[in-house]
Design a protein around this motif. Structure first.
Motif, short mmCIF file in Angstrom:
data_model
loop_
_atom_site.label_atom_id
_atom_site.label_comp_id
_atom_site.label_asym_id
_atom_site.label_seq_id
_atom_site.Cartn_x
_atom_site.Cartn_y
_atom_site.Cartn_z
N SER A 171 -6.35 0.23 -3.70
CA SER A 171 -5.31 0.74 -2.81
C SER A 171 -4.19 -0.27 -2.55
O SER A 171 -3.14 0.09 -2.03
CB SER A 171 -5.92 1.16 -1.47
N TYR B 290 -1.91 7.09 1.93
CA TYR B 290 -3.11 6.32 1.62
C TYR B 290 -4.31 7.00 2.25
O TYR B 290 -4.18 7.82 3.17
CB TYR B 290 -2.99 4.88 2.14
N THR B 291 -5.49 6.69 1.73
CA THR B 291 -6.71 7.26 2.31
C THR B 291 -7.24 6.30 3.37
O THR B 291 -6.93 5.10 3.35
CB THR B 291 -7.79 7.47 1.24
N GLY C 69 -9.21 3.73 1.56
CA GLY C 69 -8.34 2.78 0.88
C GLY C 69 -7.75 1.77 1.84
O GLY C 69 -7.67 0.57 1.53
N ILE D 230 0.88 -1.16 0.00
CA ILE D 230 0.00 0.00 0.00
C ILE D 230 0.92 1.21 0.00
O ILE D 230 1.80 1.33 0.85
CB ILE D 230 -0.90 0.02 1.24
N ALA E 246 -8.43 -2.27 1.95
CA ALA E 246 -7.31 -3.20 1.92
C ALA E 246 -7.36 -4.13 3.12
O ALA E 246 -7.14 -5.35 3.00
CB ALA E 246 -5.98 -2.44 1.89
#
Length: 140
Positions: free
Chosen positions: A127, A100-101, A104, A96, A108
């Motif tokens: 993601s 990252y959000t 996301g 990842i 994941a």
């Protein structure tokens, strides 16, 4: 699922810990160095781990990943530069990329949790770069 977080940036580690717990999992330990990660694996073996490449003791996250792979503990790299990963991803499920959000990471984590439980019917989220689909590192 019992999760270990290997991340030397404490704010990122705390954020990830919060996301893991919000998804209904427990964090068995947070490590900022390869030595701390080895101690957690020995004392409270996780079922899964998130691993950054660069830790307090240098770019040792790949070594942590190889140790996890040897112990058959699935993991994912979380890194600002996934191009630094070796071709074999050191045995990781994937990576990842930072930043990252929250959404996301949640997607994941849901996918990874299903995989760890033996359910491979979910499609991987955008993601998560799976090891076989990852862009290869640039060679100098």
């Amino acid at each position: 699922m019992k999760v270990m977080i290997v991340e030397d940036e404490m704010l990122l580690a705390m954020e990830l810990e919060s996301e893991v717990e919000a998804a209904g999992h427990s964090v068995v330990g947070v490590a900022a160095s390869s030595g701390q990660a080895a101690d957690i694996v020995r004392d409270a073996p996780p079922e899964f781990a998130f691993v950054d490449i660069n830790l307090q003791d240098g770019p040792t996250g790949i070594n942590v990943g190889r140790m996890l792979a040897e112990k058959r503990i699935p993991y994912v790299f979380v890194s600002g530069n996934i191009k630094k990963l070796p071709d074999d991803f050191a045995g990781a499920i994937g990576a990842i990329e930072k930043p990252y959000t929250i959404n996301g990471m949640a997607n994941a984590l849901a996918y990874i949790s299903a995989l760890v439980q033996g359910d491979d019917s979910m499609p991987p989220p955008a993601s998560l770069v799976l090891a076989q689909d990852a862009p290869r590192p640039v060679r100098n």
